[in-house]
Write an enzyme that holds these catalytic residues in place. Structure first.
Site, short mmCIF file in Angstrom:
data_model
loop_
_atom_site.label_atom_id
_atom_site.label_comp_id
_atom_site.label_asym_id
_atom_site.label_seq_id
_atom_site.Cartn_x
_atom_site.Cartn_y
_atom_site.Cartn_z
N GLU B 26 35.03 35.22 37.41
CA GLU B 26 34.60 35.83 38.51
C GLU B 26 33.16 34.94 38.63
O GLU B 26 32.18 35.20 37.83
CB GLU B 26 34.23 37.44 38.01
CG GLU B 26 35.45 38.23 37.73
CD GLU B 26 35.39 39.53 37.22
OE1 GLU B 26 34.41 40.10 37.20
OE2 GLU B 26 36.67 40.16 36.77
N ARG B 65 40.15 34.96 32.83
CA ARG B 65 39.42 36.18 32.67
C ARG B 65 38.82 36.41 31.32
O ARG B 65 37.95 36.73 31.13
CB ARG B 65 40.14 37.29 32.89
CG ARG B 65 39.65 38.63 32.85
CD ARG B 65 40.57 39.96 33.40
NE ARG B 65 40.14 41.15 33.03
CZ ARG B 65 39.20 41.70 33.87
NH1 ARG B 65 39.07 41.23 34.91
NH2 ARG B 65 39.03 43.19 33.77
N ASN B 72 35.05 43.09 28.13
CA ASN B 72 34.32 44.05 28.84
C ASN B 72 35.13 45.42 28.47
O ASN B 72 34.90 46.58 28.85
CB ASN B 72 34.45 43.98 30.38
CG ASN B 72 33.15 44.56 30.85
OD1 ASN B 72 32.03 44.78 30.34
ND2 ASN B 72 33.32 45.41 32.20
N SER B 167 34.43 50.63 26.82
CA SER B 167 33.26 50.01 26.06
C SER B 167 32.69 48.71 26.83
O SER B 167 33.26 47.66 26.33
CB SER B 167 33.55 49.85 24.70
OG SER B 167 33.99 51.12 24.32
N GLU B 180 29.54 45.00 41.23
CA GLU B 180 30.75 44.52 41.22
C GLU B 180 30.91 44.33 42.89
O GLU B 180 30.59 45.26 43.93
CB GLU B 180 31.74 45.81 41.03
CG GLU B 180 33.30 45.39 41.10
CD GLU B 180 33.77 44.71 39.85
OE1 GLU B 180 34.39 43.75 39.96
OE2 GLU B 180 33.66 45.55 38.85
#
EC number: 3.5.1.15
Lengths: 320, 315
Positions: B26, B65, B72, B167, B180
């Site tokens: 990202e 990722r 995450n 979490s 985001e």
């Protein structure tokens, strides 16, 4: 000229069988699901589901399973003669092994046993609509298919991109068959299947099958001019000279403008500190593969092409 | 309710972290954080310790990722208290390290604010993600950011759902905020998305600086979308998806979805309709990373949250 057109009716052999290949890059999902759907249709309706024999292939199953472009190495660079004939050892990359398997299945590349046509399905994060990528500008079969798709598909721009590799240097999957092309549809993020993009790709595959059937049945396809883009060169991002990290992103005015006209002075990149980098060359060219995710590691921000006209003769199937 | 004397006095937000690369593909957050690690001038604010930080460096290196497991989702009590043994997944080790550096989660020593920078392939525009409807500091901050960004829209997603809440990396801090921004493909850096995220952070840091300087922020309300349900793709008995997000739903994040509206389109052309009784507001529509988490989109409901006036507590 009228005289040239009247004379130039080329008789070509029928196309006995075609292959539709998806998942050559495992995270380019339209092709994966088009192949899956075609296999489901074949199971449900039998071999007669299409008017011509079609082989469906999931090119890189391990990469598809992991939803990655590749496992060890880019599969679409593994079909050069050298790689296809290299001895397989325990340390051979997965894709090299698989490329040789595919060569056995669909080739052998360069032989008379090779399948007649490979249609290799790809997606791009670039806003390229439907782009038909050809290695050569002198294959009348693939150029006629392009012309047919351009007439029949109106939802998105349909463009022809010619790489003009000498045939002996070709390293992509579609160079295994007698005739080959890549169906590249975007924009779509890798790892995502968009319904609108899937529908375009499915339609293009169906129309390709349709063309082959009509051609094999004796239809005369009129010649004419096909507008094409010829690959000239690649352009990298501005990078920090020491760390090689990017110092700029594709400029907002260039982003999503694939195949536009790029003139001297047009913006190319916007640096993180706010400066614009402009196109400084004299020649007007057309950018494409603008901001393709997979090309960062290949040092490509976009590629440039020159627009040209290809004249193709009328064609008809040769009757035995 | 009278708000004339109702001012909540909150602790100064002295230590702030900005996390990029919690997901290694990202790109906006990764690029911003690396830039600020090199040159922090843009993010410096009076009296504030601001630490830009790459949370998952191995995943960033690989442009994927995660390496072993999603960082995450890794900040669970079990993971954070797991003993230091060999063979722990990389992200669990990393979670423990991050908890040591910026936490411990839940303690008085934890960082005051963590901004965790994310991108999505969904058409969510600029979105701020909150985990609590009663965190006044965060509510006032997002209100400030939304006003400062206008007319550019900033949506607020509230994930307080007992089962669907997860979490997060940022949950280590007293005030966790997720940023985001999309749509952006994984592995791609889009200039407009990058600049939006940069601007959101600028306003966020301005807010914190103002708050720490003693400014009183009057009572406010914040329009939020509260997470309700996760909707998966139709799948076959082997777990493969049998349909795609319908073209009418694709890219329609935050727009109402009513009973009878098209939801999915099967590969052979059949439409599947939304059958829920109430209007919902879908988000995270067709996020690449959520195929493996069995999520085509999330439904949310609109809500208005009220926040008291706030001011820094006098020592």
């Amino acid at each position: 000229t009228i005289r040239e057109k009247a004379m130039a009716l080329l008789f070509l052999p029928a196309l006995a069988r075609m292959a539709v290949c998806g998942g050559t890059h495992g995270n380019e999902l339209s092709g994966v699901y088009v192949v899956q759907e075609m296999e489901r249709q074949r199971k449900e309706k039998g071999e007669g589901v299409w008017p011509i024999p079609v082989t469906t292939v999931l090119s890189n199953p391990r990469a598809v399973k992991e939803c990655r472009r590749y496992i060890d190495t880019d599969m679409n660079r593994c079909f050069s003669r050298d790689t296809l004939s290299s001895p397989i050892t325990d340390s051979s990359p997965y894709e090299v092994r698989r490329a040789q398997e595919l060569n056995n299945l669909l080739g052998l590349k360069g032989s008379t046993d090779a399948i007649d046509l490979i249609c290799d399905l790809h997606n791009t994060t670039s806003n390229m609509g439907l782009t038909l990528i050809l290695c050569t500008s002198s294959d009348w079969v693939t150029l006629h298919i392009c012309k047919y798709l351009q007439t029949k598909i109106t939802k998105v721009p349909v463009r022809v991109l010619v790489l003009d590799f000498p045939i002996s240097d070709a390293y992509s999957l579609e160079s295994v068959s007698k005739h080959g092309f890549t169906l590249e549809v975007g924009p779509q993020p890798h790892g995502v299947v968009r319904a609108d993009i899937y529908i375009i790709m499915k339609e293009a595959v169906d129309l390709t099958i349709d063309w082959i059937h009509k051609f094999n049945s004796g239809t005369v396809f009129e010649g004419g001019d096909v507008e094409a883009f010829k690959f000239i060169k690649s352009v990298d991002y501005p990078r920090d000279p020491e760390t090689r990290t990017l110092t700029a992103a594709i400029h907002p005015q260039l982003q999503d403008k694939d195949f536009c006209l790029l003139k001297r002075g047009d913006p190319l990149f916007l640096s993180f500190s706010g400066e614009t980098v402009n196109y400084e060359e004299e020649e007007t060219l057309h950018p494409f593969f603008i901001n393709e995710a997979a090309y960062y590691e290949k040092g490509i921000a976009f590629q440039l092409a020159k627009k040209m006209m290809l004249t193709i003769p009328a064609v008809r199937v040769q009757k035995d | 309710m009278s708000s004339r004397t109702n001012i909540s006095c909150l602790q100064e937000a002295a230590r702030v972290a900005i996390f990029g690369g919690t997901h290694g593909n990202e790109m906006s957050g990764i690029t911003l954080v690396n830039m600020w690690i090199q040159n922090s001038a843009e993010i410096e604010r009076n009296g504030l310790l601001i630490k830009p930080f790459i949370s998952n460096p191995r995943a960033v290196e690989k442009c994927s990722r995660y390496i072993d497991t999603d960082l995450n989702r890794a900040f669970t009590p079990e993971n954070l208290s797991a003993p230091d043994v060999e063979g722990l997944p990389y992200e669990v080790q990393r979670a423990k390290e991050i908890n040591r550096m910026f936490g411990p989660k839940g303690s008085a020593d934890a960082y005051d604010v963590i901004f965790d920078l994310h991108n999505t392939t969904s058409n969510m525009g600029s979105t701020l993600i909150l985990e609590s409807s009663t965190d006044l500091f965060n509510l006032q901050m997002v209100h400030y950011i939304k006003k400062a960004m206008a007319p550019h829209t900033c949506s607020v997603l509230l994930n307080e759902h007992p089962q669907l809440k997860y979490s997060t990396t940022r949950s280590v801090a007293k005030h966790p905020v997720g940023l985001e921004v999309g749509p952006q493909p994984q592995g791609v850096l889009r200039s407009n998305v990058f600049e939006s995220m940069r601007t959101i952070l600028k306003h966020a840091l301005d807010f914190i600086e103002l708050f720490n300087s003693g400014v009183t922020f009057p009572p406010c309300t914040v329009d939020v979308f509260r997470v309700q349900e996760r909707m998966d793709y139709p799948r076959d008995t082997n777990g493969n998806i049998t349909a795609m997000v319908h073209p009418h739903l694709q890219d329609c994040d935050w727009e109402p979805l009513n009973r009878g509206d098209p939801m999915f389109l099967t590969f052979d052309g059949r439409t599947v309709l939304y059958e829920g009784a109430n209007t919902v507001y879908p988000t995270f529509i067709n996020e690449a990373a959520y195929y493996e988490k069995q999520q085509a989109f999330m439904t949310t409901g609109r809500e208005i949250l009220a926040a008291n006036a706030i001011r820094k507590a006098c020592k």
